[in-house]
Design a protein around this motif. Structure first.
Motif, PDB file in Angstrom:
ATOM      1  N   GLY A   1      -6.215   3.690  -4.186  1.00 17.99           N
ATOM      2  CA  GLY A   1      -5.356   2.523  -4.020  1.00 17.99           C
ATOM      3  C   GLY A   1      -5.757   1.343  -4.890  1.00 17.99           C
ATOM      4  O   GLY A   1      -4.915   0.552  -5.313  1.00 17.99           O
TER       5      GLY A   1
ATOM      6  N   GLY B   1       0.803  -1.233   0.000  1.00 18.36           N
ATOM      7  CA  GLY B   1       0.000   0.000   0.000  1.00 18.36           C
ATOM      8  C   GLY B   1       0.826   1.267   0.000  1.00 18.36           C
ATOM      9  O   GLY B   1       0.333   2.335   0.354  1.00 18.36           O
TER      10      GLY B   1
ATOM     11  N   TYR C   1       2.199   3.492  -2.340  1.00 19.24           N
ATOM     12  CA  TYR C   1       2.186   3.809  -3.769  1.00 19.24           C
ATOM     13  C   TYR C   1       3.213   4.881  -4.145  1.00 19.24           C
ATOM     14  O   TYR C   1       3.799   4.842  -5.214  1.00 19.24           O
ATOM     15  CB  TYR C   1       0.767   4.218  -4.182  1.00 19.24           C
ATOM     16  CG  TYR C   1      -0.257   3.243  -3.648  1.00 19.24           C
ATOM     17  CD1 TYR C   1      -0.193   1.885  -3.977  1.00 19.24           C
ATOM     18  CD2 TYR C   1      -1.243   3.643  -2.759  1.00 19.24           C
ATOM     19  CE1 TYR C   1      -1.091   0.963  -3.445  1.00 19.24           C
ATOM     20  CE2 TYR C   1      -2.151   2.730  -2.232  1.00 19.24           C
ATOM     21  CZ  TYR C   1      -2.069   1.400  -2.572  1.00 19.24           C
ATOM     22  OH  TYR C   1      -2.956   0.496  -2.044  1.00 19.24           O
TER      23      TYR C   1
ATOM     24  N   ILE D   1      -4.943   8.155  -1.459  1.00 17.61           N
ATOM     25  CA  ILE D   1      -5.514   7.227  -0.470  1.00 17.61           C
ATOM     26  C   ILE D   1      -6.728   6.497  -1.026  1.00 17.61           C
ATOM     27  O   ILE D   1      -6.847   5.281  -0.895  1.00 17.61           O
ATOM     28  CB  ILE D   1      -5.848   7.970   0.843  1.00 17.61           C
ATOM     29  CG1 ILE D   1      -4.539   8.319   1.568  1.00 17.61           C
ATOM     30  CG2 ILE D   1      -6.719   7.105   1.754  1.00 17.61           C
ATOM     31  CD1 ILE D   1      -4.708   9.142   2.810  1.00 17.61           C
ATOM     32  N   ASN D   2      -7.635   7.244  -1.669  1.00 16.89           N
ATOM     33  CA  ASN D   2      -8.829   6.537  -2.157  1.00 16.89           C
ATOM     34  C   ASN D   2      -8.680   6.041  -3.592  1.00 16.89           C
ATOM     35  O   ASN D   2      -9.655   5.651  -4.223  1.00 16.89           O
ATOM     36  CB  ASN D   2     -10.094   7.388  -1.980  1.00 16.89           C
ATOM     37  CG  ASN D   2      -9.986   8.730  -2.658  1.00 16.89           C
ATOM     38  OD1 ASN D   2      -9.156   8.910  -3.532  1.00 16.89           O
ATOM     39  ND2 ASN D   2     -10.804   9.673  -2.256  1.00 16.89           N
TER      40      ASN D   2
END
Lengths: 410, 437
Positions: free
Chosen positions: B431, B328, B330, B428-429
């Motif tokens: 991913g 996670g 990125y 974050i949203n």
């Protein structure tokens, strides 16, 4: 122990429609997103966090990974040296993590605790996943050699209602339809783009197979992957938090009451013990009435909405009379009268609940609390219920063995 | 207690019946299926009854419910056309990408449609205005594009635009209808060929097919793989789209556009050979990829146009980036790409930078400037399952850093990028668009 109020300061939910195994992600990636998203949305300073509590059911089985608290140090070096703990109570793992955080706050030990519920379940096929879920019951007694044991157990709950009071499966189908409908308004709901209708829910077929007895696919919450992170704070911290943001402390949602009970682990024993009780699951009822008493409310009509544990339509059917919307055995009346619908007198699961929003086991209890927070704070977006002051939540583990009820409000 | 919802647009009841033309195809059947799922009565029309019934089955499979069949009436053009068009409040045309055939069909639609019946096309590759030449004023004023993405059950983007003659109220009505009733993410676009999503993506696909001559299919999809911010690698995506469609879109872009990336539009000889050999992709069970009975994949050799066994590439920076993606992280994954050196790393950086450069360059041309990067972000996320361009800018280090990278590669730097346009999309949203493979 202090009697100060315990506050909820918001948080973050991952999209429950995602399949993290298909994304080739480690469970820690899901936790990282929930944590980082919660910091971004609450604007809390990581330095203010005193501890991290994790609710998780069975990451060792689903992901070959335990010791989830340790991953916080990988998300933020601030956590090195801080306490982290993992809590397990089957499907109520998230709620017991939050409950314990509340207790630590009330004991005056910490001021701000990060509570993270998480489960990655799509990492295995449905048969294996169903078998793993069996460990939430008494595996050897109730699940050995049984495919999908939980639909069978909650099918028996429906059978017990049928035997005592009569049960029309159409009422269960309507519960499914309402939850799927509500999920369409929730951008993080697993089933937000799925089709459902009363006719489909009522009709067995290729896409609505009978799982066990009266339980068809439409009656089941679906396994999924998800993580939810929220913050539980002391009055002292919440006061400072409110002051810094120009908010009134009395407008910040807090835990007004709670109930926590444990029933016999075997479903048959639960039912046998309640033979002479008007409630099918009196220990679950006790968790609810304990929460009402601690919150100082008379009954369910002092609530503005409910987020309940509808792992199956039968569990929501049970919750309706156990919360007290109807007399025992008359949940069907609340369904027929539209009481639980959006716009009804006491809406249930505007988020979609477990059936619509999804049920990543360890995350569900925390998700319910976050949704309660959002509703009271008025930030639930398209699934906002108007003028919410008090929300009841019910998170159950196993076949209603662990029962945790919260009343969240202002 | 009332649930607060946005007030629905007035007049949705105006659309009760829909006629889908080309209901045997994927877009026709699946968009029609969505309409049936939402309670509309839908006529499924195609050349044959059997074709329409195949479409019905696709719609049932998409809904995962046989019950939607009660909202769908199947038929062929010969027997059911008049009834369907006469009754329809909205006619959706989703037939083959052939302007002549569409024009002939519209002529027939005009014979039977009621005044004020809305007609929309799902095409993105053909100039819209040409399709309605000779049609009445009422027809033209009710004509627009509703460009669904494939498959509509999973991809919620829908580009909407009218032609010069379209009544703007009809466009606004359909935007609301598609958003509220059919739960589409509506992207208002300008009436330019391929609109926003296909214009951007197919230029990049074209560049990738050119590079594939040198690197091969497997290596190319490995390098520009899901870890770079897309659910499917590019050549696998083209197999899904079909090379015949790919060629039609590239040809149309060649003819109808002229911008800084025009020289990237190419149809390498090996793709023409693939089309001649009917290696069109998934629909012909062979394209860039071919699945053997054993379940293993073989890959097209662009030199010989034969299939060759997997080479299972392993490049250190790709594996490092994938590891960060798996956890996670990125931004760290992209740092691994940016700090890598060598021919392979440069290709990955080139494609990522070109994606950003072209996205921001198209702001104002394919979508309104007022929308900023939001419209293009939406169509790439909800139409292609790619990380939005603004998200790639973020993982590259922000607007300034991205602009610097673009300039180093002599790619155009749009003022839309340097002005730091904000978007609802964030790392974050987003991913889910970064997949660790």
């Amino acid at each position: 122990m202090k009697n100060d109020a315990v506050y909820i300061l918001g948080g973050y939910q991952t999209d429950f429609a995602r399949n993290w195994a298909r994304e080739k992600k480690h469970i820690a990636a899901m936790m990282r997103e929930a944590y980082q998203g919660s910091i971004e949305s609450t604007k809390l300073e990581p330095d203010d966090i005193n501890a991290a509590f994790v609710g998780n059911f069975a990451s060792e089985l689903y992901c070959m990974q335990g010791h989830l608290g340790g991953f916080f140090t990988d998300f933020d070096p601030h956590f090195v040296g801080l306490p982290t703990i993992r809590f397990e109570a089957a499907c109520a793992s998230g709620a017991v993590a939050a409950l314990t955080a509340m207790a630590y706050i009330q004991a005056g030990i910490y001021d701000l605790i990060c509570v993270l519920g998480v489960e990655q379940m799509k990492s295995v096929d449905s048969a294996k996943g169903g078998d793993y879920l069996g460990t939430a019951a008494w595996y050897e007694q109730e699940c050995t050699g049984i495919e999908f044991p939980f639909p069978k157990l909650f099918g028996k709950l429906g059978d017990e209602y049928d035997a005592r009071y009569g049960l029309d499966n159409k009422h269960l189908a309507r519960i499914a339809e309402i939850n799927y409908g509500n999920a369409k308004n929730n951008p993080n709901a697993q089933t937000r783009d799925w089709f459902m209708s009363l006719e489909h829910a009522c009709t067995p077929g290729k896409y609505n197979t009978t799982v066990s007895g009266r339980i068809k696919v439409a009656d089941c919450s679906q396994i999924t992957d998800g993580a939810v992170c929220l913050y539980i704070a002391s009055q002292n911290f919440a006061s400072k938090y409110a002051g810094r943001r120009g908010l009134k402390l009395e407008n910040i949602p807090r835990i007004l009451g709670w109930g926590h009970t444990t029933a016999q682990i075997e479903f048959a024993k639960k039912v046998a013990a309640s033979k002479n009780n008007e409630f099918v699951l009196p220990v679950t009822r006790k968790a609810i009435t304990d929460a009402y008493a601690r919150a100082g409310i008379k009954n369910c009509w002092d609530l503005d909405m409910i987020e309940t544990h509808d792992c199956f339509t039968t569990s929501e059917y049970m919750a309706i009379d156990h919360f007290g919307l109807t007399k025992p055995g008359e949940s069907w009346k609340a369904i027929e009268e539209g009481i639980i619908e959006p716009g009804g007198k006491l809406p249930i699961n505007p988020s979609g609940g477990l059936i619509g929003c999804g049920h990543p086991v360890g995350a569900t209890g925390v998700r319910q609390l976050l949704d309660a927070y959002k509703q009271v704070a008025g930030i639930a977006g398209n699934y906002q219920v108007s003028n919410v002051k008090k929300v009841g939540t019910l998170n159950i583990g196993g076949s209603a063995t662990t029962n945790v009820c919260f009343v969240v409000g202002i | 207690m009332m649930i607060n919802r946005e007030k629905p647009c007035d007049g949705f009841e105006k659309i009760k019946t829909v006629a889908v033309l080309g209901a045997s195809g994927t877009i026709g059947s699946l968009s029609g299926g969505l309409m049936a799922q939402n309670g509309l009565k839908v006529y499924f029309l195609s050349r044959t009854q059997q074709g329409s019934e195949r479409g019905l089955q696709k719609a049932i499979n998409q809904a995962r419910s046989e019950t939607i069949a009660q909202n769908i009436i199947c038929g062929d053009y010969e027997h059911l056309f008049k009834q369907a068009i006469t009754e329809a409040d909205w006619v959706v045309e989703a037939i083959a990408e052939d302007a002549g055939i569409k024009q002939q069909l519209y002529e027939k639609v005009e014979k039977y449609r009621k005044p004020q019946t809305i007609v929309s096309s799902t095409t993105s590759s053909l100039p819209l205005s040409g399709l309605v030449q000779g049609r009445s004023k009422d027809f033209k004023s009710h004509f627009l594009s509703t460009h669904f993405y494939n498959p509509p059950g999973r991809m919620s983007a829908c580009e909407v635009t009218g032609i010069e003659d379209t009544d703007p109220k009809i466009v606004d009505f359909m935007k609301d209808f598609l958003t509220t009733k059919l739960r589409r993410i509506v992207i208002p676009v300008r009436n330019t060929v391929a609109f926003a999503g296909n214009r951007l993506a197919f230029v990049l696909f074209s560049r990738i097919t050119t590079l594939t001559r040198e690197f091969g299919v497997e290596m190319m999809d490995y390098l520009i793989g899901p870890y770079t911010g897309r659910l499917l690698p590019p050549l696998a995506t083209l197999d899904l789209v079909g090379l015949d469609i790919h060629k039609a879109i590239i040809n149309s872009l060649n003819t109808n556009t002229n911008d800084e990336f025009h020289s990237w539009l190419a149809m390498p000889g090996y793709i023409n050979t693939m089309i001649q050999r009917n290696l069109l992709g998934n629909k012909t069970r062979g394209g860039f990829y071919k699945k053997l009975e054993s379940g293993r994949f073989v890959f097209l050799d662009p030199v010989s146009c034969d299939y060759i066994p997997a080479i299972e590439p392993h490049v250190a920076f790709v594996e490092k980036a994938k590891h960060f993606t798996r956890m996670g992280m990125y931004k760290e994954a992209f740092d691994a790409i940016l700090s890598a050196q060598g021919k392979e790393a440069e290709i990955v950086k080139d494609i990522l930078c070109a994606y950003v450069a072209y996205s921001y360059l198209l702001v104002g041309e394919v979508t309104d400037s007022q929308m900023g990067i939001e419209g293009i972000d939406s169509v790439m996320s909800y139409g292609f399952n790619w990380a939005a361009p603004s998200v790639i800018v973020e993982v590259l280090g922000g607007c300034k850093q991205a602009a610097k990278l673009l300039a180093e590669r002599k790619l155009p730097v749009s003022p839309a990028l340097t002005s730091g346009l904000k978007s609802q999309f964030g790392i974050i949203n987003s991913g889910k668009y970064f997949v660790a493979k």
